[in-house]
Design a protein around this motif. Structure first.
Motif, short mmCIF file in Angstrom:
data_model
loop_
_atom_site.label_atom_id
_atom_site.label_comp_id
_atom_site.label_asym_id
_atom_site.label_seq_id
_atom_site.Cartn_x
_atom_site.Cartn_y
_atom_site.Cartn_z
N ILE A 74 0.81 -1.22 0.00
CA ILE A 74 0.00 0.00 0.00
C ILE A 74 0.85 1.27 0.00
N TYR A 75 2.17 1.14 0.04
CA TYR A 75 3.05 2.31 0.14
C TYR A 75 3.73 2.59 -1.20
N SER A 76 3.80 3.85 -1.55
CA SER A 76 4.51 4.24 -2.77
C SER A 76 5.06 5.65 -2.59
N THR A 77 6.17 5.92 -3.27
CA THR A 77 6.77 7.26 -3.25
C THR A 77 6.97 7.72 -4.68
N TYR A 78 6.85 9.06 -4.87
CA TYR A 78 6.94 9.66 -6.19
C TYR A 78 7.80 10.92 -6.15
N ARG A 79 8.32 11.29 -7.30
CA ARG A 79 8.85 12.63 -7.50
C ARG A 79 7.76 13.45 -8.17
N LEU A 80 7.43 14.60 -7.59
CA LEU A 80 6.35 15.42 -8.11
C LEU A 80 6.93 16.71 -8.67
N GLN A 81 6.63 16.99 -9.94
CA GLN A 81 7.02 18.25 -10.57
C GLN A 81 5.79 19.14 -10.61
N ALA A 82 5.78 20.16 -9.77
CA ALA A 82 4.61 21.02 -9.64
C ALA A 82 4.50 21.97 -10.82
N PRO A 83 3.29 22.48 -11.08
CA PRO A 83 3.13 23.50 -12.12
C PRO A 83 4.01 24.72 -11.83
N HIS A 84 4.37 25.41 -12.87
CA HIS A 84 5.31 26.53 -12.75
C HIS A 84 4.88 27.53 -11.68
N HIS A 85 3.59 27.90 -11.68
CA HIS A 85 3.13 28.95 -10.76
C HIS A 85 3.09 28.48 -9.31
N LEU A 86 3.26 27.17 -9.06
CA LEU A 86 3.28 26.66 -7.69
C LEU A 86 4.68 26.20 -7.28
N ASN A 87 5.65 26.49 -8.09
CA ASN A 87 7.00 25.99 -7.85
C ASN A 87 7.97 27.14 -7.56
#
Length: 299
Positions: A74-87
């Motif tokens: 049930i566990y997973s990890t990700y790399r998240l690339q946020a939208p430009h205006h939220l980064n």
């Protein structure tokens, strides 16, 4: 400024300066601090990720790119690339930066110092008188020459009055990480060590009116506030920190923060409490004051 002096002194490099070529850039990767050498000036650049706000979560979840790194049941990890205006990255620049500014933001080992009242008089006070940062930026605020539009509340009384304004650490977009500073109009009170019973009206005024102003402006009751002073402070003019309880603000640990309610009670019990009390505080390896304590055989 936080809560630091150098951060409040900082101004963003204007467009005509930002086009200068960087001669050298050295990163301290563990804490995000960079020392940058401009063509003719040294500068300290402080990079901080802006907080994630609840009102941006919908955009964050719908507009981000996810890359799976690991999945196990049930566990997973990700790399998240946020939208430009939220980064966004909040960037503070101190330019030109003195050697003291540069040392202040370098990653260094820390040591806990034990300071008696006698140590303060013979070691700390002489060092402060010789080495403290300029307070001009503080006077600019008090005299409305800078940051006047950021003032949340002011009591103009010269003896017990103060200005209350957001610390640069807080982006003012959510109260979860609320951080304000009350700066006393009264000059000449450097730190806890200078406080006596005669200053109780000033401290009580800051305590009560500061809490009232935050309630009126941010609808945050006193029961959700942490109100404290630092020792050693980052700049030697009386100021009080107001942060939301639950937000682990830099410098809120027991080795440096003193609750204002405790300070008031201690002075009510003993008017010379902070003149004679042994106080503990952290100093970093290259701090000049630490060297003075070592030279005196106190560490």
């Amino acid at each position: 400024m936080s809560e630091t002096a150098a951060k409040r002194e900082a101004n963003w490099v204007e467009s005509e300066n930002s086009s200068r070529k960087v001669k050298r850039a050295k990163a301290d990767e563990d804490n995000g601090h960079f020392k940058i050498m401009f063509a003719d000036k040294e500068a300290v650049v402080i990079l901080e990720k802006t907080p994630i706000r609840e009102d941006t979560l919908a955009d964050l979840f719908s507009g981000s790119v996810l890359k799976l790194e690991m999945k196990n049941d049930i566990y997973s990890t990700y790399r998240l690339q946020a939208p430009h205006h939220l980064n966004e990255i909040k960037t503070t620049v101190v330019c030109p930066a003195t050697e003291k500014h540069i040392k202040k933001y370098q990653r260094q080992e820390s040591f806990l110092v034990e300071e008696t009242g006698e140590d303060y008089e013979s070691i700390t006070l002489p060092y402060i008188q010789q080495q403290s940062f300029s307070l001009q930026w503080v006077y600019n605020i008090l005299e409305k020459n800078a940051e006047a539009d950021r003032i949340v509340f002011e009591d103009p009384d010269p003896k017990v009055g103060f200005v209350l304004l957001p610390d640069f650490k807080w982006d003012q977009k959510q109260v979860d990480d609320l951080y304000l500073i009350a700066i006393a109009h009264c000059r000449g009170i450097r730190s806890l060590r200078d406080l006596k019973s005669e200053h109780l009206p000033l401290l009580q005024n800051i305590f009560e009116k500061g809490k009232e102003a935050i309630m009126q402006r941010y609808n945050l009751p006193a029961s959700k506030l942490r109100v404290y002073l630092h020792y050693q402070p980052s700049y030697y003019h009386l100021h009080v920190h107001f942060t939301k309880l639950g937000y682990e603000a830099p410098g809120c640990g027991v080795e440096r923060a003193h609750l204002l309610a405790d300070v008031i009670q201690n002075l009510q019990s003993d008017f010379q409490y902070y003149k004679t009390r042994t106080l503990y505080f952290p100093l970093r390896a290259e701090d000049g004051l630490l060297s003075k304590f070592k030279e005196s055989g106190k560490l």
